[in-house]
Scaffold this motif. Structure first.
Motif: not given
Length: 329
Positions: A28-54
């Motif tokens: 959430v913090r990162t998305a708000r920063c990207a928005e403030r910086l004028g980034f066009a979009r914020y995407w999230l990736a689908e991964h499963h059964n990986m302890p380091g990815i939420a």
């Protein structure tokens, strides 16, 4: 030359010593920063059964990020379509489009985003064929488009929302399909850069203008770590180097803290494998980042750069994005 638009792809890394809840708050913090910086979009990736990815429940997280921001487009990079029935995807993203009008993207991939046993758990007994992905993409287009008279199955919500569909890929298949259907295309060069230039060439050369796009539109994934100096950037990037080595050796863990001199501590073969994985990565101080991004823009003629920035310290990750945005001015 027109400079590429900046956007961000977030895998929502769970850090060593941290929790999933921490990772979601950092997103959430990162998305708000990207928005403030004028980034066009914020995407999230689908991964499963990986302890380091939420980010496994991608549509849920897209809604959470969209609700925590105001204007930036939020979407999937991507939904792994073989794991889902098109109707379920249309209803989920149709609901998001009704909640956040004009802000939702639907990026689609044709890989499972996981290992074999988890793939079977997700799909149960379904057997995927090469023809399924193109057919499912077109079914999604129909479900998200205006409902037609006599249409037997209507996505509610979904019909008439016309959620923008993007095709994602790391080979030539999706490049050809995106060109055939006249859809925007994103190449996953942040982890599989080898066929980047060939895929972009095929996409542009065979593109068919249509109702969605009059001309090709290409996103290029770019791993980026920016810091005040090249030395600090390389130190911070050692978290990414460790993560990549874990992927290549089948030892997927949580995002580790940086290690001084990590690349000098591993074998030459391991270094080469990491460098191949991150071949389009841009890591360094402001001048290095500016030069690297300009060279990549010239080489790819990308319309948009989709940044991936796995910095262990959340505050330094935001600083990395700020320095990158400044380098593109």
């Amino acid at each position: 030359m027109k400079k590429p638009v900046l956007s961000m792809l977030d895998l929502v890394a769970v850090r060593e010593g941290g929790t999933v809840a921490d990772a979601l708050q950092i997103a959430v913090r990162t998305a708000r920063c990207a928005e403030r910086l004028g980034f066009a979009r914020y995407w999230l990736a689908e991964h499963h059964n990986m302890p380091g990815i939420a980010s496994s429940a991608t549509a849920v997280l897209v809604g959470h990020i969209a609700g925590a921001t105001r204007s930036i487009r939020v979407g999937s990079g991507g939904i792994m379509l073989p794991n889902h029935a098109p109707l379920v995807v249309a209803e989920a993203f149709g609901t998001l489009a009704e909640l956040y009008p004009g802000r939702i993207d639907l990026g689609l991939g044709r890989a499972p985003g996981t290992d074999g046993p988890t793939m079977r758990a997700l799909r149960r007994n379904r057997v995927e064929t090469e023809e399924d992905f193109p057919r499912d993409v077109q079914e999604l287009q129909r479900l998200l488009g205006p409902a037609q008279a006599g249409q037997a199955i209507v996505a509610v919500p979904g019909a008439g929302t016309n959620v923008p569909i993007w095709l994602l890929g790391s080979s030539l298949f999706s490049a050809q399909l995106a060109a055939h259907l006249g859809l925007p295309y994103a190449f996953a060069s942040h982890f599989a850069p080898r066929m980047l230039h060939q895929a972009l060439a095929i996409y542009r050369q065979t593109f068919r203008p249509g109702a969605v796009l009059a001309k090709p539109y290409a996103i290029v994934g770019v791993p980026v770590v920016a810091a005040p100096t090249d030395a600090e950037a390389q130190f911070l990037a050692s978290s990414t180097y460790q993560r990549v080595l874990g992927i290549l050796t089948g030892n997927r863990t949580r995002l580790p803290p940086p290690v001084e001199g990590f690349m000098e501590q591993i074998t030459e073969r391991e270094r080469a494998a990491i460098e191949d994985f991150l071949a389009v990565g841009v890591i360094g101080g402001p001048q290095t980042v500016q030069t690297g991004l300009a060279a990549l823009a010239e080489a790819t003629q990308a319309d948009e750069f989709m940044l991936v920035s796995d910095v262990f310290d959340a505050d330094l990750r935001l600083r990395s994005l700020e320095l990158t945005a400044q380098a593109m001015v």
